[in-house]
Scaffold this active site. Structure first.
Site, PDB file in Angstrom:
ATOM      1  N   GLU A 120       0.826  -1.211   0.000  1.00 15.13           N
ATOM      2  CA  GLU A 120       0.000   0.000   0.000  1.00 15.13           C
ATOM      3  C   GLU A 120       0.862   1.263   0.000  1.00 15.13           C
ATOM      4  OE1 GLU A 120      -3.083   0.071  -0.496  1.00 15.13           O
ATOM      5  OE2 GLU A 120      -3.899  -1.876   0.083  1.00 15.13           O
ATOM      6  N   ASP A 154      -4.536  -9.643  -8.573  1.00  8.87           N
ATOM      7  CA  ASP A 154      -4.955  -8.715  -9.620  1.00  8.87           C
ATOM      8  C   ASP A 154      -3.836  -7.879 -10.242  1.00  8.87           C
ATOM      9  OD1 ASP A 154      -4.665  -7.434  -7.192  1.00  8.87           O
ATOM     10  OD2 ASP A 154      -6.614  -6.448  -7.205  1.00  8.87           O
ATOM     11  N   THR A 179      -1.492   1.105 -10.765  1.00 10.06           N
ATOM     12  CA  THR A 179      -2.707   0.479 -10.236  1.00 10.06           C
ATOM     13  C   THR A 179      -3.466   1.433  -9.327  1.00 10.06           C
ATOM     14  OG1 THR A 179      -3.537  -1.581  -9.272  1.00 10.06           O
ATOM     15  CG2 THR A 179      -1.666  -0.533  -8.155  1.00 10.06           C
TER      16      THR A 179
END
EC number: 3.2.1.-
Length: 847
Positions: A88, A235, A433
């Site tokens: 993150e 993903d 992303t």
């Protein structure tokens, strides 16, 4: 909408990491109740402000951007004694600083704004990158999932560094930010570490399916969770392989992406669904629900140039969105809520934007309007936008994640903006992303990783994306793709009240369909199921999945009938599983195999039970499907007929070859790539009437095993097989072939029920070296690796020469021959025991 969210963050939350829109205050880690792993994104570094920097520029808010950069430089500290998520922090903070730097440089070059800027954001980015680097100090090169910004990962003061597992996306979503940092600063260390992590994940892919698992051990490289999909946990690993090629120009990334993508479309994609599978058995679904993070995938398919499945999956997601107002965090294959939360995720808006760019279809503007309207109607609150706690009830959660400002408003603004509305050409950038903007000019920067000399395999290598105007010359074509999916998702009235039947049509008298009479290819039965709210999903291994949704039935009575039908079907399935016949064996016994190749076969519920084995030469029936009278009966007579699955019932095929005089039959699956390694065996059922007239044995082979048999027939013309309930030991096969005493076989039972050539060996079978794998039973795990076994040298000689040689030896020196024979058997048994021990060891490793 952006102003409402951003200004409330600045007024009520800054310098906290995130806004709590229900209580109009900032979320400070340690001062609020812990939310578990979600809080690992918070590092007391004004997360939302950094994540929003390049959004300000895209939305033409250059004055606010300049003020925001000054705030970041003066207020934000990166040396906090706090444990944060490496993933993150990389995509949100490091990506935000790099995106902000890119925008600052672009504005400075325009000579109207940011003239004072001297790469301060880039210097902060490098400082943060150095603080993340200790996480990569593992033997594999995969990063620890967490790092202490002040102390790293080693030592008690770090309060981290003890983790052993990380998600695939967590380790594989570093290359864009780290490579950009290396190329902006000229320091290669960041890109090298990110590449090493990607290389390790590529090496650890499951080699048969070319898929990766969800969670991996960062020290050993063992897969901890072996389910594979395109949603949570994996993903952005796939996303970054393709985008790394776009940004960096390294062909190796594109080759890897294309290899993975082919497997995704083969195993995971079941249009319009994207269902997780097991990496070792990719034809087996791993779960019956999907998570909302996979909504990014249609957008990635647009970048790949595969527009049709992108349209289909996006339409399914759009219909689910309209059904529940937002995409639930997870939803089932019949589109009901599985996890009811919705944290204002932007992935569906992202795919909507990319599909509009690809097709120019105004339908996607309407989809964007739906997103906007639902956000304003259901998520907007006085102090910003609040996440949905439950999409079914409309309840809120006191949460507005930073990605809402970083991504959602970027993609929605780009969706509706005209070219004149944009301050720069977004085609000059790649979106990370987290939707941060990195310039494509980085591909020509001084530092780049050396290209290996290894040749790229062009066979699975798409160099360019197709032109969408050539793909869709008919403007109605995308609409034609969408229509049937719309009907699948919402056959019921809009938004039915929970737990109550909704009458969309007048009730009618139902005809009861007993479960044991159901035939999946009977149109009348399918119509009855539809009226009862039961739908069929055709799986790639040829099976069908039944799903019942009461709200899709035509009446309450019909829905109750559907429930009863499903209960009967489950009882019938359970009963059939209890009566399940064990797998059968097809053993190739002719030269040069001599029983060393054994194929796992599925039994039939009719015909000979194979308690006594059947031996014969194989021949291909004509027609190959075997659904009409056999035209080459003169070749089939006295042989075992090979047939292809499909177009008619198994029993019908058996009757046709039996009429032609066959002594047995083998049905080969028509689903290319299917294998007993990756799909469960099943019993071939009858056709609903008596099958007492069928007296020959019929066995079923999946495509991979069937192809081994067909390739052997193509190579050697005459192939003899043994159909039996258990494989005979190859020693017995050899002795029988060589006319030795069968007494030597007494008591020798084969413990190897499946011996297969692997795919590479299937095309050319050499008598000197073959690949074999151990039994796959209910107690044993399937093996991936195979062990070469050297065959006896004289078995490569023609049978006539061997017989003459042995007859001569028996005449001249019978005693020596006996010794030689005994020695040969002993050697082969020793060899066989050695193989078996190796198989057991491999099984132990696998378990």
């Amino acid at each position: 909408m952006f102003d409402h969210a951003y200004q409330n963050y600045m007024d009520h939350a800054y310098p906290a990491d995130e806004l709590m829109p229900l209580t109009c205050r900032g979320r400070v880690r340690g001062l609020e109740p812990s939310r578990g792993d979600v809080d690992d994104a918070l590092g007391k570094f004004s997360l939302t402000l950094i994540d929003t920097l390049d959004t300000l520029v895209l939305l033409n808010k250059t004055t606010e951007f300049e003020a925001a950069v000054r705030r970041v430089l003066s207020d934000v500290r990166l040396d906090n004694d706090i444990v944060v998520s490496v993933f993150e922090t990389n995509i949100r903070v490091l990506g935000g600083l790099l995106g902000g730097h890119s925008m600052a440089v672009m504005l400075k070059e325009g000579r109207q704004h940011m003239q004072w800027y001297q790469d301060e954001l880039l210097n902060m980015a490098k400082d943060l990158g150095l603080r993340l680097l200790p996480a990569f100090n593992t033997s594999s090169g995969l990063p620890y999932p967490r790092v202490n910004l002040k102390h790293g990962v080693r030592g008690p003061e770090t309060r981290t560094g003890t983790e052993t597992d990380t998600c695939t996306a967590c380790a594989g979503t570093m290359i864009l930010e780290f490579a950009a940092l290396s190329r902006f600063t000229g320091d290669p260390v960041f890109e090298e570490h990110a590449r090493r992590a990607l290389d390790f994940l590529w090496e650890k892919r499951q080699r048969n399916s070319n898929l990766v698992g969800t969670t991996i051990n960062i020290h050993s490289g063992e897969w901890v969770r072996r389910d594979s999909g395109v949603g949570a946990g994996i993903d952005s690993y796939y996303e970054y392989l393709l985008k790394a090629y776009v940004l960096l120009g390294d062909d190796e990334f594109l080759q890897r992406f294309n290899t993975h993508y082919a497997s995704i479309m083969k195993y995971i994609s079941q249009p319009p669904l994207l269902l997780d599978v097991h990496i070792h058995k990719p034809l087996l679904p791993a779960r019956t629900w999907m998570d909302s993070l996979l909504a990014f995938f249609p957008g990635l398919q647009v970048l790949k140039g595969d527009i049709r499945p992108a349209i289909e999956t996006h339409e399914m997601l759009y219909q689910v969105t309209k059904k529940h107002n937002f995409l639930p965090e997870a939803f089932t294959t019949d589109f009901r809520v599985h996890w009811a939360q919705h944290p204002l995720r932007p992935e569906f808006a992202e795919s909507t934007y990319f599909l509009y760019k690809a097709t120019g279809d105004p339908y996607y503007l309407e989809a964007g309007r739906t997103i906007l309207d639902n956000l304003n109607r259901f998520a907007r609150v006085p102090c910003g936008f609040a996440a949905m706690k439950d999409v079914r009830t409309g309840s809120h959660e006191d949460r507005m994640d930073s990605f809402f400002l970083a991504e959602m408003f970027k993609y929605l603004f780009l969706l509706f903006a005209e070219t004149d509305d944009l301050p720069f050409d977004v085609e000059d950038y790649v979106f990370t992303t987290e939707a941060h903007l990195l310039p494509l000019s980085l591909s020509t920067s001084p530092y780049s990783s050396p290209i290996t000399d290894e040749e790229l395999d062009d066979s699975n290598f798409d160099w360019t994306c197709p032109n969408t105007r050539l793909l869709f010359p008919d403007p109605a074509f995308p609409r034609n793709l969408r229509e049937p999916i719309r009907g699948v998702v919402d056959k019921s009235c809009p938004r039915p009240a929970p737990y109550r039947y909704v009458f969309c049509v007048k009730p009618f008298k139902m005809t009861i369909l007993p479960a044991q009479d159901f035939m999946a290819n009977n149109p009348e039965h399918l119509e009855l199921l539809r009226r009862m709210g039961v739908s069929l999903i055709h799986l790639k291994d040829g099976r069908v999945q039944l799903v019942q949704h009461a709200t899709q039935a035509v009446s309450a009575v019909a829905a109750e009938d559907g429930v009863r039908f499903m209960q009967e079907m489950m009882e019938l399935s359970s009963q059939q599983q209890k009566e399940q016949l064990p797998p059968r064996a097809i053993q190739i016994v002719s030269h040069p195999f001599f029983g060393r190749v054994v194929l796992t076969a599925g039994p039939a519920q009719f015909g000979t039970d194979l308690s006594k084995s059947v031996r014969g030469f194989v021949t291909v029936a004509e027609p190959y499907r075997g659904c009409s009278e056999i035209t080459n009966a003169e070749y089939v007579q006295g042989h075992i007929a090979l047939l292809q699955r499909g177009q008619c019932m198994f029993a019908e095929k058996a009757r046709h070859i039996q009429k032609a005089g066959a002594i047995g039959g083998i049905v080969i699956d028509d689903n290319e790539g299917s294998s007993s390694d990756t799909a469960p065996l099943f019993q071939m059922a009858g056709d609903g009437r008596s099958t007492d007239d069928i007296t020959l044995p019929l066995l079923f082979l999946f495509h991979k095993e069937g192809n081994i048999l067909l390739e052997a027939l193509k190579e050697y013309r005459e192939v003899e097989v043994l159909l039996s309930d258990k494989a005979r030991d190859r020693v017995c096969i050899l002795l029988t072939e060589e006319k030795k005493s069968p007494l030597l076989c007494v008591g020798v039972q084969s413990q190897i029920s499946t011996v297969e050539l692997d795919e590479s060996a299937a095309e050319e079978v050499s008598p000197a070296q073959e690949e074999i794998s151990p039994a796959t039973t209910a107690e044993e795990a399937p093996q991936e690796e195979v062990s070469p076994v050297e065959q006896q040298a004289d078995s490569a000689q023609p049978k006539e020469e061997r017989d003459e040689k042995r007859d001569s030896e028996e005449t001249k020196e019978p005693r020596d021959d006996t010794d030689s024979n005994s020695q040969s058997v002993d050697e082969m048994l020793a060899d066989w025991r050695e193989d078996l021990e190796a198989f057991r060891q491999m099984e132990k490793d696998e378990l």
